[in-house]
Design a protein around this motif. Sequence first.
Motif, PDB file in Angstrom:
ATOM      1  N   UNK A  32       0.835  -1.208   0.000  1.00  0.00           N
ATOM      2  CA  UNK A  32       0.000   0.000   0.000  1.00  0.00           C
ATOM      3  C   UNK A  32       0.863   1.249   0.000  1.00  0.00           C
ATOM      4  N   UNK A  33       1.933   1.226   0.820  1.00  0.00           N
ATOM      5  CA  UNK A  33       2.848   2.369   0.877  1.00  0.00           C
ATOM      6  C   UNK A  33       3.552   2.550  -0.467  1.00  0.00           C
ATOM      7  N   UNK A  34       3.962   1.429  -1.081  1.00  0.00           N
ATOM      8  CA  UNK A  34       4.624   1.500  -2.387  1.00  0.00           C
ATOM      9  C   UNK A  34       3.696   2.094  -3.440  1.00  0.00           C
ATOM     10  N   UNK A  35       2.416   1.721  -3.390  1.00  0.00           N
ATOM     11  CA  UNK A  35       1.458   2.266  -4.349  1.00  0.00           C
ATOM     12  C   UNK A  35       1.264   3.761  -4.138  1.00  0.00           C
ATOM     13  N   UNK A  36       1.141   4.170  -2.880  1.00  0.00           N
ATOM     14  CA  UNK A  36       0.970   5.600  -2.595  1.00  0.00           C
ATOM     15  C   UNK A  36       2.190   6.392  -3.043  1.00  0.00           C
ATOM     16  N   UNK A  37       3.375   5.815  -2.829  1.00  0.00           N
ATOM     17  CA  UNK A  37       4.599   6.509  -3.226  1.00  0.00           C
ATOM     18  C   UNK A  37       4.708   6.635  -4.740  1.00  0.00           C
ATOM     19  N   UNK A  38       4.041   5.733  -5.467  1.00  0.00           N
ATOM     20  CA  UNK A  38       4.091   5.770  -6.938  1.00  0.00           C
ATOM     21  C   UNK A  38       2.958   6.583  -7.534  1.00  0.00           C
ATOM     22  N   UNK A  39       2.124   7.150  -6.694  1.00  0.00           N
ATOM     23  CA  UNK A  39       1.036   7.976  -7.187  1.00  0.00           C
ATOM     24  C   UNK A  39      -0.228   7.199  -7.488  1.00  0.00           C
ATOM     25  N   UNK A  40      -0.313   5.951  -7.016  1.00  0.00           N
ATOM     26  CA  UNK A  40      -1.507   5.138  -7.232  1.00  0.00           C
ATOM     27  C   UNK A  40      -2.378   5.240  -5.992  1.00  0.00           C
ATOM     28  N   UNK A  41      -3.550   5.807  -6.146  1.00  0.00           N
ATOM     29  CA  UNK A  41      -4.461   5.979  -5.022  1.00  0.00           C
ATOM     30  C   UNK A  41      -5.294   4.717  -4.851  1.00  0.00           C
ATOM     31  N   UNK A  42      -5.011   3.989  -3.797  1.00  0.00           N
ATOM     32  CA  UNK A  42      -5.736   2.757  -3.522  1.00  0.00           C
ATOM     33  C   UNK A  42      -5.878   2.608  -2.017  1.00  0.00           C
ATOM     34  N   UNK A  43      -7.047   2.207  -1.569  1.00  0.00           N
ATOM     35  CA  UNK A  43      -7.299   2.074  -0.144  1.00  0.00           C
ATOM     36  C   UNK A  43      -6.827   0.738   0.399  1.00  0.00           C
TER      37      UNK A  43
END
Length: 330
Positions: A32-43
């Motif tokens: 989840x943190x990796x996705x947020x850091x890549x600009x992917x908004x996912x809950x």
Amino acid sequence: MGLDPIVSVLILAVVVIIVLSVFLSFFPIMLWISALASGVRIGIITLVAMRLRRVVPSRIVNPLIKATKAGLGLNINQLESHFLAGGNVDRVVNALIAAQRANIPLIFERAAAIDLAGRDVLQAVQMSVNPRVIETPIVAAVAKDGIEVKVKARVTVRANIDRLVGGAGEETIIARVGEGIVTTVGSANSHKDVLENPDMISRTVLGKGLDAGTAFEILSIDIADVDVGKNIGAHLQTEQAEADKKIAQAKAEERRAMAVAQEQENKAKVVEMKARVVESESQVPLAMAEALKSGKIGVMDYMNLKNIEADTQMRSSISKPDTSPDGKHD
């Protein structure tokens, strides 16, 4: 008796590790943190829901990160639905990225359909950029003069993405090229024409539109090798002559057998006629006796008849050749 403080700390640490592992298995915090850091908004709840749907979150999130970085504009529902349908999400995303870089129009729905159809969509995009060479097996054809010509061709093709779903494969291309080679060589008056101008095969085959209905587009057909094979015409003529010879021999044997049968039949007729002659001769004395008895002939007539018969036998014996060793009659 109380536990040793060190043992208590170790037990507590093990419990914490187990609880943390179970928690992280359902709550992929690092992903989840990796996705947020890549600009992917996912809950985080979405990731937990994937676990409950037996979907591996990393197989969805990592391709989504690549797609977002490439500016494809995909969403997580598209990727998850393709994964649940049995598709390869990572390969589809890689194909979309490659198509975007090569300026090849390809949308997610078409790429997903190609992937679900069992074709490698990434390889198809790569073949669109870098054409592939298909080498045909040796195709043997016979020219009008009866000489066999063996041809080997190389077909340069590139993938036609619009026809990948439902289009024929490489086997159809090879079969159609082989058919075109056989047709071209077979229509040549002499095998020398093919040897002198092998490009006539390429021109004829390309003009037939052999890539229709296939998943490929034929760019060129190059003749790699042309060899002269057997003299099929002479071979066929030899076999025909041998067959005619056997037929003639069979007919001659049939005529000979008929002649032998006719000869045996004639011999049987001769024997039958001789038997009739003997039978008729046996009736002569009876007829003579009946004639004498009835007075139709007299004794002198009978004696004259016997004299004539004796004279005839004497003349016959004189006319026969001498067969005795000393040349004298007995």
